[in-house]
Write a protein that holds these residues in place. Structure first.
Motif, PDB file in Angstrom:
ATOM      1  N   PHE A  25      -1.114   4.350   8.249  1.00  0.00           N
ATOM      2  CA  PHE A  25      -0.953   4.313   9.699  1.00  0.00           C
ATOM      3  C   PHE A  25      -1.739   3.157  10.296  1.00  0.00           C
ATOM      4  O   PHE A  25      -2.902   2.943   9.953  1.00  0.00           O
ATOM      5  N   THR A  26      -1.085   2.430  11.189  1.00  0.00           N
ATOM      6  CA  THR A  26      -1.741   1.399  11.995  1.00  0.00           C
ATOM      7  C   THR A  26      -1.750   1.864  13.449  1.00  0.00           C
ATOM      8  O   THR A  26      -1.242   2.941  13.780  1.00  0.00           O
ATOM      9  N   ALA A  74       0.826  -1.207   0.000  1.00  0.00           N
ATOM     10  CA  ALA A  74       0.000   0.000   0.000  1.00  0.00           C
ATOM     11  C   ALA A  74       0.860   1.255   0.000  1.00  0.00           C
ATOM     12  O   ALA A  74       0.567   2.231  -0.702  1.00  0.00           O
ATOM     13  N   ARG A  75       1.931   1.260   0.762  1.00  0.00           N
ATOM     14  CA  ARG A  75       2.810   2.434   0.831  1.00  0.00           C
ATOM     15  C   ARG A  75       3.491   2.711  -0.510  1.00  0.00           C
ATOM     16  O   ARG A  75       3.796   3.863  -0.834  1.00  0.00           O
ATOM     17  N   ARG A  76       3.752   1.639  -1.273  1.00  0.00           N
ATOM     18  CA  ARG A  76       4.470   1.804  -2.550  1.00  0.00           C
ATOM     19  C   ARG A  76       3.576   2.317  -3.667  1.00  0.00           C
ATOM     20  O   ARG A  76       4.079   2.751  -4.715  1.00  0.00           O
ATOM     21  N   VAL A  85      -4.285  12.893  13.996  1.00  0.00           N
ATOM     22  CA  VAL A  85      -2.890  12.459  14.118  1.00  0.00           C
ATOM     23  C   VAL A  85      -2.202  12.482  12.761  1.00  0.00           C
ATOM     24  O   VAL A  85      -1.059  12.944  12.629  1.00  0.00           O
ATOM     25  N   ALA A  86      -2.894  12.006  11.726  1.00  0.00           N
ATOM     26  CA  ALA A  86      -2.309  11.995  10.386  1.00  0.00           C
ATOM     27  C   ALA A  86      -1.960  13.404   9.931  1.00  0.00           C
ATOM     28  O   ALA A  86      -0.889  13.641   9.345  1.00  0.00           O
ATOM     29  N   ALA A  91      -6.579   0.263   9.976  1.00  0.00           N
ATOM     30  CA  ALA A  91      -5.521   1.116   9.442  1.00  0.00           C
ATOM     31  C   ALA A  91      -6.162   2.231   8.633  1.00  0.00           C
ATOM     32  O   ALA A  91      -7.320   2.137   8.231  1.00  0.00           O
ATOM     33  N   VAL A  92      -5.388   3.292   8.415  1.00  0.00           N
ATOM     34  CA  VAL A  92      -5.868   4.408   7.596  1.00  0.00           C
ATOM     35  C   VAL A  92      -4.800   4.727   6.555  1.00  0.00           C
ATOM     36  O   VAL A  92      -3.607   4.800   6.865  1.00  0.00           O
TER      37      VAL A  92
END
Length: 777
Positions: free
Chosen positions: A68-69, A58-60, A267-268, A113-114
């Protein structure tokens, strides 16, 4: 003196102009430079252990800025769970939901997760790439089964599924049943339903580097409380966080909760230093927004030969869902609301609040009172049937008479004050409803319909709703140097017209029309304290606060003007934005001139040594709830071949105390009644035995539409409350309280030739067809 202009008039809503022109400003309309969007990864399991979360793929994905978890958010948080909204030592510390699930998920839709990305589409694509290793665990769906010793546990670390047990009891219940000539039993099921406001949940988090301040724009009913919770979770103070509710497209209770998504978004935003937006889609609302009910009632009633209540006892089992973000206010309200407008000499109800693997149940419009009213109205219909008495007569014999007001019961609200019916004329409400629906002529209409093969029925439902909950609400009234009147309040507009009502209350003191008053609400930056919108409270609490503040400002306006005009206060009157000498039009001052006089001139003394400014902050602290009575009378037709139900005539008689704006009150009553019709006939939030949701679209979960809504005939009985300076009572939820009892009674009456008994709602065509078929077999 002040010439009255507005209170009691059908003033057009001030909020509507921008909305009908498409210029409303809802959360999704907000735009900020560099804004990112969020999508949440949610559990497909009702209960499972989370063994591993892999976010690499997902990050890639191009366009993804972060994933974020729980582990990623933990360093920014003071605790992993949300604060319990209603602080109490009665509940365990681990009953509130986590911000993001860590090692266990407990309902379908729980966020794990978001993903933060350039667009919602990219965020959703990336969310699908988050790989989670689950170990499915046994889930519990039925709150009755959950109480069995061998039932699966909703949370593997807890010893049982029982969250809390309590009792409501007064009088000598044993004596009430011992010599009683008659007993009857009622078993009821009241199914889950959602809020389903036209606008779902949503928020935008924005960090301002220059001010070092985080602003959360949220479609919420409790801006000040959201700010307080975020301060606690994020180690911030009041100068570092602002919460604003822009236009809110309905709430109905589901937005009176701090949700994990709001915290994760904040937070994000702080981590990325970019604005981040999340807008709930409808499926997410079905899965993750709080719902109301599952409740099972087992009641036994004792009564005399004339149908008068002697005692009521039994048990309520309440499905709390997997978590408790707020408290046990829903089952508590239901258990204390059963007696309603009736005299019940002895009462004993055992209440068990049970955790299951479903989304949490918290108050939706009515907040337990509709469930309580339905239970009592079913009991009264059973009494009438057992004694072959007229149903209206049984109610009339048990209603608290007007001469007994105020009527104090031994029950206590959750705040500890007595459940005290402060004012009203309940028998008169009933009489007005019966007259409006031509109850006396119904028997002949029913017989005539039978001749033609048609099945008509009539039903009555009574209910009271505790309104105006504290502890307080605040209001500021200010006349600025421009002479313009402004109101600032901690109350929360969400489509109900509260800005118009507050403007009318304020305008009354200055002899101007409501459109000359600006009301600013839902913004923690403009007023220090607020409680928000819930429990049909805002006209009572915020209205009274604004009324008191406006009185204080008016008094100062007159005093300053009297000093400037060298006359007595008793010689002045306020109207049309001016302070005039009585009998001498044009001789006075404008509000702007008075405001300028107390704004000061640098280096010079204040006139008359008045304190600067024309402003007052007042808070209204109600000592107890004020109760409004509603009586619904409904005539229906049932198609015995299809189970179809058509409402022919619907009458609502409501005591809302003094009416600030009859048009708004009528609209709220009609809206609440339509909500009650939906609960009674259409809305069914289904889960299977494994706690998997079955109704997650509007193709499965039916909402009442214009074609099913009859013309609802509304009548008012104004019995002013003695508990607040305006004499008002809340009305936002009143319409839905008696609805199910009246509608189900009417359907049952229509099917009296078949002996059909209805103990559950919603009464869908399929369910009703089955009852008819069973009765005819």
């Amino acid at each position: 003196m002040t010439k009255p202009h507005t209170i009691g008039k059908r003033v057009l809503r001030l909020e509507d102009g921008p909305l009908i022109r498409g210029r409303g400003r809802f959360v999704d309309d907000l735009k900020f430079a560099g804004m990112l969007e969020a999508s949440f990864v949610r559990s497909p399991h009702a209960h499972a252990a989370v063994r591993h979360i892999d976010t690499d793929a997902a990050r890639r994905l191009p366009g993804v800025h972060a994933v974020f978890t729980c582990a990623d958010l933990a360093p920014a948080l003071t605790q992993e769970r949300l604060p319990l909204q209603f602080r109490t030592d009665q509940l365990p510390a681990d009953c509130a939901p986590p911000v993001l699930a860590k090692d266990e998920v407990a309902y379908v839709g729980e966020p794990i997760a978001v993903v933060i990305a350039q667009s919602r589409a990219v965020a959703e694509d990336a969310a699908g790439l988050v790989a989670i290793d689950y170990e499915p665990l046994a889930a519990i769906s039925d709150c009755r089964v959950a109480l069995r010793p061998d039932a699966p546990l909703a949370h593997r670390a807890k010893p049982s599924n029982l969250l809390i047990e309590f009792r409501q009891s007064y009088g000598d219940i044993a004596a009430a049943f011992g010599p009683a000539p008659h007993h009857a039993r009622v078993n009821l099921k009241q199914h889950r339903g959602g809020a389903h406001s036209i606008e779902g949940r949503g928020a935008v988090a924005v960090y301002d580097l220059n001010e070092d301040r985080l602003t959360l724009w949220s479609s919420t009913q409790l801006a000040h409380e959201v700010r307080a919770f975020l301060m606690r979770l994020l180690r911030l103070d009041e100068n570092q966080i602002r919460v604003v509710a822009p236009d809110v497209g309905g709430g109905f209770g589901a937005k009176f909760v701090l949700y994990p998504e709001e915290v994760a978004l904040a937070v994000a935003c702080l981590r990325l230093r970019r604005p981040v937006k999340w807008i709930e889609d409808r499926r997410e609302h079905f899965l993750a927004a709080v719902q109301e009910r599952d409740q099972y009632w087992d009641l036994e009633v004792s009564f005399d030969d004339e149908g008068r209540l002697l005692g009521l006892r039994g048990e309520l089992i309440h499905d709390q869902g997997a978590y408790t973000p707020q408290g046990i206010n829903l089952p508590y309200n239901a258990s204390t609301g059963v007696t309603g407008p009736y005299i019940v000499p002895a009462y004993d109800l055992r209440v068990r609040v049970v955790e299951t693997n479903k989304v949490a149940t918290m108050p939706v419009r009515g907040a337990g009172y509709p469930e309580a009213a339905f239970a009592m109205e079913r009991v009264l219909d059973r009494i009438a049937g057992a004694l072959h008495l007229d149903r209206a007569q049984v109610r009339r014999r048990n209603l608290v008479p007007a001469e007994k007001m105020p009527y104090v019961t031994p029950l206590k609200t959750r705040a500890g004050s007595p459940v005290a019916l402060d004012s009203g004329d309940f028998p008169r409400c009933l009489a007005m409803a019966l007259e409006a629906i031509d109850y006396a002529g119904f028997a002949e209409r029913q017989r005539a319909a039978w001749v033609k093969g048609r099945y008509l029925g009539i039903g009555i439902g009574n209910g009271v709703k505790g309104t105006g909950r504290g502890p307080f609400e605040s209001g500021i009234v200010r006349i600025g140097r421009s002479g313009h009147i402004s109101v600032y309040t901690g109350a929360m507009p969400m489509g109900q017209g509260i800005k118009t009502a507050l403007a009318q209350i304020c305008a009354e003191q200055f002899g101007v029309t409501a459109d000359n008053v600006t009301v600013v609400a839902g913004d923690t930056a403009v007023i220090p304290h607020g409680q928000g919108g819930f429990a049909s409270r805002q006209t009572i609490t915020a209205g009274s606060a604004v009324h008191l503040a406006a009185l204080a400002v008016r008094e100062k306006v007159l005093s300053v003007a009297a000093h400037l005009l060298e006359t007595g206060v008793e010689d002045l009157e306020l109207h049309d934005g001016r302070v005039e000498v009585v009998g001498a039009p044009g001789s006075g001052l404008t509000l702007r001139q008075v405001a300028e006089a107390v704004s000061g001139v640098p280096g010079y003394a204040m006139p008359g040594k008045f304190e600067p400014g024309l402003e007052s902050l007042q808070s209204f602290l109600p000592n107890s709830l004020t109760y409004g009575m509603g009586c619904h009378a409904v005539e229906v037709e049932v198609d015995i071949e299809t189970g179809g139900i058509r409402i022919l005539h619907y009458v609502v008689v409501n005591d809302s105390g003094r009416l600030i704006n009859p048009m708004i009150v009528e609209g709220q009553l009609v809206g609440g009644t339509v909500h009650g019709i939906g609960n009674s006939l259409f809305e069914w939030m289904g889960y299977d035995d494994s706690a998997q949701p079955l109704t997650t679209t509007f193709a499965d979960y039916l909402l009442v539409t214009a074609t099913e809504v009859p013309n609802i005939e509304v009548h008012f009985l104004e019995c002013p409350s003695p508990l607040n300076p305006l004499g008002v009572k809340g009305v936002g939820e009143s319409g839905c309280v008696p609805a199910a009892g009246a509608i189900v009674a009417a359907i049952e009456d229509a099917l009296s030739p078949f002996g059909v008994t209805i103990s559950e709602y919603p009464v869908t065509p399929a369910r009703l067809f089955g009852l008819i078929a069973a009765a005819r077999s």
